[in-house]
Enzyme design. Structure first.
Site, PDB file in Angstrom:
ATOM      1  N   LYS A  62      92.886 -35.906  17.538  1.00 25.91           N
ATOM      2  CA  LYS A  62      91.412 -36.202  18.726  1.00 25.91           C
ATOM      3  C   LYS A  62      93.446 -36.095  20.104  1.00 25.91           C
ATOM      4  CE  LYS A  62      90.890 -40.831  15.811  1.00 25.91           C
ATOM      5  NZ  LYS A  62      90.640 -41.673  16.784  1.00 25.91           N
ATOM      6  N   ARG A  63      94.315 -35.947  19.668  1.00 26.93           N
ATOM      7  CA  ARG A  63      95.543 -36.181  20.684  1.00 26.93           C
ATOM      8  C   ARG A  63      95.581 -35.083  21.501  1.00 26.93           C
ATOM      9  NH1 ARG A  63     100.584 -37.937  18.185  1.00 26.93           N
ATOM     10  NH2 ARG A  63      98.906 -39.041  16.884  1.00 26.93           N
TER      11      ARG A  63
END
Ligand code: GLU
Length: 511
Positions: A263-264
């Protein structure tokens, strides 16, 4: 070709937050195989881990699937004869299977407190509750039977663990990876039933796959290592004959190709790695989605289909029907697939270009309405036709073509300074008037009029066309200028040209 087995496939996400795009790929592959085999695509919500439950996550999953058209045949809210499809609503069903494991000698009660387990981990960082250690712990294998009875009836908290046999090779025939062998000595005695009476993922997953008559388990690579436990469970519960086939999909890698997409990465690179935007409790936990970036759902599916699956031909653009025909597990690679966002955008471009103009206009209308404009259908369709080869994502229609709905906001002054000659202003005003007098306000006659004007005054296209473009759109980029004029219509064209020539003069004075 051998007749294909009718498949029952499930997508079984846990509602622990926004659903990563990798989950959508899993759903897609399950969906394609179900459609291809005339089978069933099932949505099952795996919400046994109450501690990780996130409100809104299930609704997000359903909305994502609906947006993409991957609508389940069975699932919570979708009907089906194998429900309920939310594991939390199936809680009473699991207990008997945990009991069955104990009765058959394949499971045991464990009374170790969280503190005792922590202490064991402190003493040995590699501690594993397993064949080699279980006899040092406090469980129904080490306590005398009457004490076990007493503890159970006194309400002492306990879990039920799987008794993994020592020294065994567990062989899995994975449809993508081939034979995968696990050494049972590497496996821990996983908890099957938690002290709150809830099953763990492992027990619930196997019981449900069995009861829902799942034929094929298609899921992400991260579940491969759990499969050894799952195979043992099928065996111990007496369900080996109807055990589903397994296929573990390759990882999705970062755009750089190095490491798993997280997600980062989405935040760091400013790209979506979720289907829809997700508003979490904090900025950290909020993410942009493909939908909000302006992707066409069909393009997202096409992009995801090819993340790991290779059709074996040069074809890249596939409709969902074509995917359904062409898709096969045999053509899924073992190695990770790089998440190439430029490729995703390329697919979107292909879809936008090939969409029927009325469908395209329907997509674009809300974006234009958001800016306060309600153009007539014919105008909006003309606009879409003009712009569709110049955009990648839906918001580009406004960003690159807002001047079709409202006055030019800014002119590319450095281009104006290069191209505008104040001495020619009267000529250009004459041109504006000639355009209004053209036999029809259509691209072809406007083109003819401008060419006649150029030859009357010995001007070259490079002297005239950039000026018209800058005046009408403010920029040198953009659609073909005569078509743009036709769309804008005589009134707007005249006003815009007159107005722009003033602005251009001022720009020269200032320079
Ligand atoms: N609940 C698991 C997940 O969140 C399902 C894994 C599986 O498909 O067995 O991905």
């Amino acid at each position: 070709m051998p007749e294909q087995q009718v498949m029952r496939l499930r997508f079984a996400p846990s509602p622990t937050g926004a659903l990563h795009i990798g989950g959508i790929r899993t759903a897609l592959y399950n969906y394609l195989l179900a459609r291809q085999s005339g089978g069933t695509f099932i949505l099952r919500i795996e919400d046994t881990d109450q501690g990780r439950y996130v409100p809104g996550a299930e609704a997000y999953i359903v909305e994502s699937l609906q947006w993409l058209g991957l609508v389940p045949d069975e699932g919570p809210g979708f009907g089906g004869n194998f429900g309920p499809y939310r594991q939390s609503e199936r809680k009473p069903m699991y207990r008997q299977y945990a009991d069955q494991l104990i009765a058959a000698g394949h499971g045991y009660y464990a009374f170790d407190t969280p503190e005792a387990l922590d202490a064991a981990r402190q003493a040995d960082p590699n501690f594993k509750y397993a064949a080699a250690s279980r006899l040092q712990m406090r469980n129904s294998l080490t306590l005398p039977p009457d004490q076990v009875e007493a503890l159970l009836s006194s309400g002492e908290p306990y879990t039920i663990r799987l008794k993994v046999p020592a020294g065994e090779k567990i062989v899995i025939q994975d449809l993508i990876r081939g034979e995968v062998v696990f050494d049972s000595d590497e496996l821990d005695d996983k908890v099957m039933l938690k002290s709150d009476g809830m099953p763990t993922y492992h027990l619930a997953n196997i019981v449900d796959d069995h009861l829902m008559q799942i034929t094929h388990v298609i899921r992400g690579e991260e579940w491969l290592s759990s499969t050894a436990h799952h195979v043992l469970l099928y065996r111990f519960l007496g369900w080996e004959n109807t055990m589903p086939s397994f296929a573990h999909l390759p990882l999705i890698l970062k755009p750089s190709g190095k490491g798993k997409l997280s997600k980062r990465d989405g935040k760091q690179l400013g790209i979506p790695v979720f289907p829809l935007s997700w508003l979490g409790e904090s900025e950290e936990d909020s993410f942009a989605g493909f939908r909000e970036f302006g992707f066409e759902p069909k393009a997202v599916l096409n992009f995801l289909a090819l993340l790991g699956w290779n059709p074996g031909t040069e074809q890249e653009v596939f409709s969902i029907e074509e995917l359904t025909k062409a898709f096969s597990l045999e053509k899924i690679g073992k190695s990770g697939a790089r998440f190439d966002f430029d490729k995703a955008k390329w697919f979107n471009q292909q879809y936008i270009q090939s969409m029927p103009v009325d469908a395209l206009a329907a997509r674009v209308r809300p974006l234009i309405a958001e800016k306060g404009h309600q153009p007539a259908d014919a105008y909006l369709q003309g606009f879409c036709n003009l712009m569709k080869d110049r955009v990648t994502l839906y918001p580009d229609f406004w960003e690159k073509g807002y001047y079709c709905f409202e006055p030019v906001q800014s002119y590319d002054l450095s281009a104006v300074q290069k191209k505008w000659q104040p001495a020619r202003k009267t000529l250009f005003i004459q041109l504006a008037d000639r355009l209004l007098g053209a036999p029809a306000f259509h691209a072809a006659s406007l083109d003819a009029e401008v060419h006649a004007f150029m030859s009357d005054y010995q001007l070259k296209p490079g002297d005239v066309l950039p000026i018209l473009r800058l005046a009408l759109a403010g920029t040198m980029q953009g659609p073909a200028v005569f078509e743009l004029m036709e769309l804008l219509g005589p009134e707007v064209v005249k006003n815009r040209l007159y107005n722009a020539f003033e602005v251009f003069d001022a720009a020269i004075v200032q320079a």
